[in-house]
Design a protein around this motif. Structure first.
Motif, short mmCIF file in Angstrom:
data_model
loop_
_atom_site.label_atom_id
_atom_site.label_comp_id
_atom_site.label_asym_id
_atom_site.label_seq_id
_atom_site.Cartn_x
_atom_site.Cartn_y
_atom_site.Cartn_z
N ASN A 75 0.81 -1.21 0.00
CA ASN A 75 0.00 0.00 0.00
C ASN A 75 0.84 1.27 0.00
O ASN A 75 0.38 2.32 -0.42
N ALA A 76 2.09 1.19 0.46
CA ALA A 76 2.92 2.39 0.58
C ALA A 76 3.08 3.07 -0.78
O ALA A 76 3.31 2.42 -1.80
N GLY A 77 2.92 4.38 -0.78
CA GLY A 77 3.04 5.12 -2.04
C GLY A 77 3.08 6.61 -1.78
O GLY A 77 2.88 7.08 -0.66
N ILE A 78 3.36 7.34 -2.84
CA ILE A 78 3.44 8.80 -2.73
C ILE A 78 2.81 9.41 -3.98
O ILE A 78 2.84 8.80 -5.06
N GLY A 79 2.23 10.59 -3.83
CA GLY A 79 1.59 11.26 -4.96
C GLY A 79 2.26 12.58 -5.28
O GLY A 79 2.96 13.16 -4.44
N ALA A 80 2.05 13.05 -6.49
CA ALA A 80 2.52 14.38 -6.90
C ALA A 80 1.65 14.84 -8.05
O ALA A 80 1.42 14.08 -9.00
N ALA A 81 1.15 16.05 -7.95
CA ALA A 81 0.32 16.63 -9.00
C ALA A 81 1.08 17.77 -9.65
O ALA A 81 1.15 18.87 -9.10
N VAL A 82 1.66 17.50 -10.81
CA VAL A 82 2.51 18.48 -11.49
C VAL A 82 2.33 18.31 -13.00
O VAL A 82 2.29 17.18 -13.48
N LYS A 132 -8.27 6.20 -16.79
CA LYS A 132 -8.53 7.18 -17.84
C LYS A 132 -7.54 8.32 -17.72
O LYS A 132 -7.01 8.58 -16.63
N PRO A 133 -7.25 9.02 -18.82
CA PRO A 133 -6.27 10.11 -18.77
C PRO A 133 -6.78 11.28 -17.95
O PRO A 133 -7.93 11.70 -18.09
N LEU A 134 -5.93 11.77 -17.09
CA LEU A 134 -6.26 12.91 -16.24
C LEU A 134 -5.08 13.88 -16.26
O LEU A 134 -3.92 13.46 -16.33
N PRO A 135 -5.35 15.18 -16.18
CA PRO A 135 -4.26 16.15 -16.21
C PRO A 135 -3.52 16.22 -14.88
O PRO A 135 -4.07 15.87 -13.82
N LEU A 136 -2.29 16.64 -14.93
CA LEU A 136 -1.46 17.01 -13.78
C LEU A 136 -0.93 15.84 -12.96
O LEU A 136 -0.12 16.05 -12.07
N ILE A 137 -1.38 14.63 -13.23
CA ILE A 137 -0.84 13.49 -12.49
C ILE A 137 -0.30 12.44 -13.45
O ILE A 137 -0.30 11.24 -13.17
N GLY A 138 0.20 12.90 -14.61
CA GLY A 138 0.67 11.98 -15.63
C GLY A 138 1.78 11.06 -15.16
O GLY A 138 1.75 9.85 -15.44
N VAL A 139 2.75 11.58 -14.43
CA VAL A 139 3.87 10.75 -13.98
C VAL A 139 3.42 9.85 -12.83
O VAL A 139 3.81 8.68 -12.76
N TYR A 140 2.58 10.37 -11.95
CA TYR A 140 2.01 9.52 -10.90
C TYR A 140 1.22 8.38 -11.53
O TYR A 140 1.37 7.21 -11.14
N ARG A 141 0.36 8.69 -12.51
CA ARG A 141 -0.41 7.65 -13.20
C ARG A 141 0.51 6.62 -13.83
O ARG A 141 0.23 5.42 -13.79
N ALA A 142 1.59 7.08 -14.43
CA ALA A 142 2.52 6.17 -15.07
C ALA A 142 3.14 5.22 -14.05
O ALA A 142 3.29 4.02 -14.31
N SER A 143 3.47 5.73 -12.87
CA SER A 143 4.07 4.87 -11.84
C SER A 143 3.07 3.83 -11.34
O SER A 143 3.45 2.69 -11.04
N LYS A 144 1.80 4.19 -11.27
CA LYS A 144 0.77 3.25 -10.84
C LYS A 144 0.34 2.32 -11.97
O LYS A 144 0.01 1.15 -11.73
N ARG A 187 4.16 22.37 -8.87
CA ARG A 187 4.80 23.40 -9.68
C ARG A 187 3.78 23.92 -10.69
O ARG A 187 2.93 23.17 -11.15
N GLY A 188 3.88 25.21 -11.03
CA GLY A 188 3.07 25.75 -12.12
C GLY A 188 2.07 26.81 -11.76
O GLY A 188 1.46 27.40 -12.65
N LEU A 189 1.89 27.08 -10.46
CA LEU A 189 0.93 28.12 -10.09
C LEU A 189 1.39 29.50 -10.55
O LEU A 189 0.58 30.43 -10.66
N ASP A 190 2.67 29.64 -10.82
CA ASP A 190 3.19 30.92 -11.31
C ASP A 190 3.21 30.96 -12.84
O ASP A 190 3.72 31.91 -13.44
N ASN A 191 2.64 29.93 -13.47
CA ASN A 191 2.58 29.87 -14.92
C ASN A 191 1.15 30.18 -15.36
O ASN A 191 0.21 29.50 -14.96
N THR A 192 0.99 31.23 -16.17
CA THR A 192 -0.36 31.68 -16.50
C THR A 192 -1.14 30.63 -17.29
O THR A 192 -2.37 30.62 -17.24
N ASP A 193 -0.47 29.76 -18.02
CA ASP A 193 -1.16 28.73 -18.78
C ASP A 193 -1.66 27.61 -17.87
O ASP A 193 -2.78 27.12 -18.03
N TYR A 194 -0.82 27.20 -16.94
CA TYR A 194 -1.16 26.06 -16.10
C TYR A 194 -1.94 26.42 -14.83
O TYR A 194 -2.62 25.57 -14.25
#
Length: 249
Positions: A75-82, A132-144, A187-194
């Protein structure tokens, strides 16, 4: 009396799972990076041990300590939304080292015992975000998603030896530490696009008005995988996860 080992028991799904198995009368080996025995009820059936799934020596010590084991819950794991464009290489490595390679390492440590005795169950906790594809957690999704693929192949390899293998797919759960663990990597709150995308994701994660997954849902799915020989390879945990699995077919 059967014995279960659960990783990542300091909060959320792991903690609730350890509590459920204790209530059911099992011997429980609850592991976490920094052990806190007071998180769980006092019980002669409970052993709390330190375990960092990214540390081979830590894994070895736990496996040497546990003796006979019937069920292993990764069950051990870690998340990141970037956003994928902005994720730091160190964060990407941490996600795979913890979620994917950590799961692989604990499997490799315990599997010889299961295979030699022709019995045992391995349950890997992945994520319904892989459905299903979701934004901002692409690398987390890939690890899972890598955990899903690993588990699917492991189930085929272990079938001749009588070892059962399952994947539990939780949905979005405000009860877990995913959000707090993920925020330091944001990361990305200082980016006007993201920025609008990230703010929407944060608001959605905190929104409990729609279908969500409770820690008890995940514990129940793990219990089913551990005790029901007819349980499917993949088990959705939580109302939202069940919906997503149905939509994914």
């Amino acid at each position: 009396m059967p014995t279960v080992l659960v990783t990542g028991c300091s909060s959320g799904f792991g903690l609730e799972t350890a509590k459920l198995f204790l209530e059911k009368g099992w011997n429980v080996i609850a592991t976490m990076r920094q052990p806190k025995a007071d998180l769980l009820p006092v019980s002669d059936n409970l052993t709390v041990l330190p375990l960092d799934v990214t540390d081979p020596d830590s894994i070895r010590k736990v496996v040497e300590h546990v003796g006979d084991l019937d069920v292993m819950v990764n069950n051990a794991g870690i998340g990141a939304a970037v956003p994928i464009e902005l994720i730091e290489p160190d964060t990407a490595r941490l996600l795979f080292e913890t979620n994917t390679l950590g799961t692989l390492a604990t499997i490799q440590a315990i599997l010889p015992r299961f295979r030699e005795r022709r019995g045992g169950t391995i349950i890997n906790v992945a994520s319904s975000a892989t459905l299903k594809p979701l934004p901002l957690i692409g690398v987390y999704r890939a690890s899972k998603a890598a955990v899903n693929a690993l588990t699917e192949s492991l189930a085929v390899e272990m079938k001749p030896f009588g070892v059962r293998v399952h994947i539990v797919l939780p949905g979005r759960s405000p009860e877990t530490s995913f959000g707090s663990n993920a925020m330091p990597h944001l990361r990305g709150l200082d980016n006007t696009d993201y920025k609008p995308m990230i703010e929407g994701m944060i608001a959605n994660f905190r929104d409990e008005s729609g279908p969500v997954t409770h820690a008890s849902d995940v514990a129940a799915a793990i219990w089913r995988a551990a005790t029901d020989p007819s349980a499917p390879l993949k088990i959705a945990a939580g109302e939202d996860a069940v919906q997503w699995m149905a939509e994914a077919g």
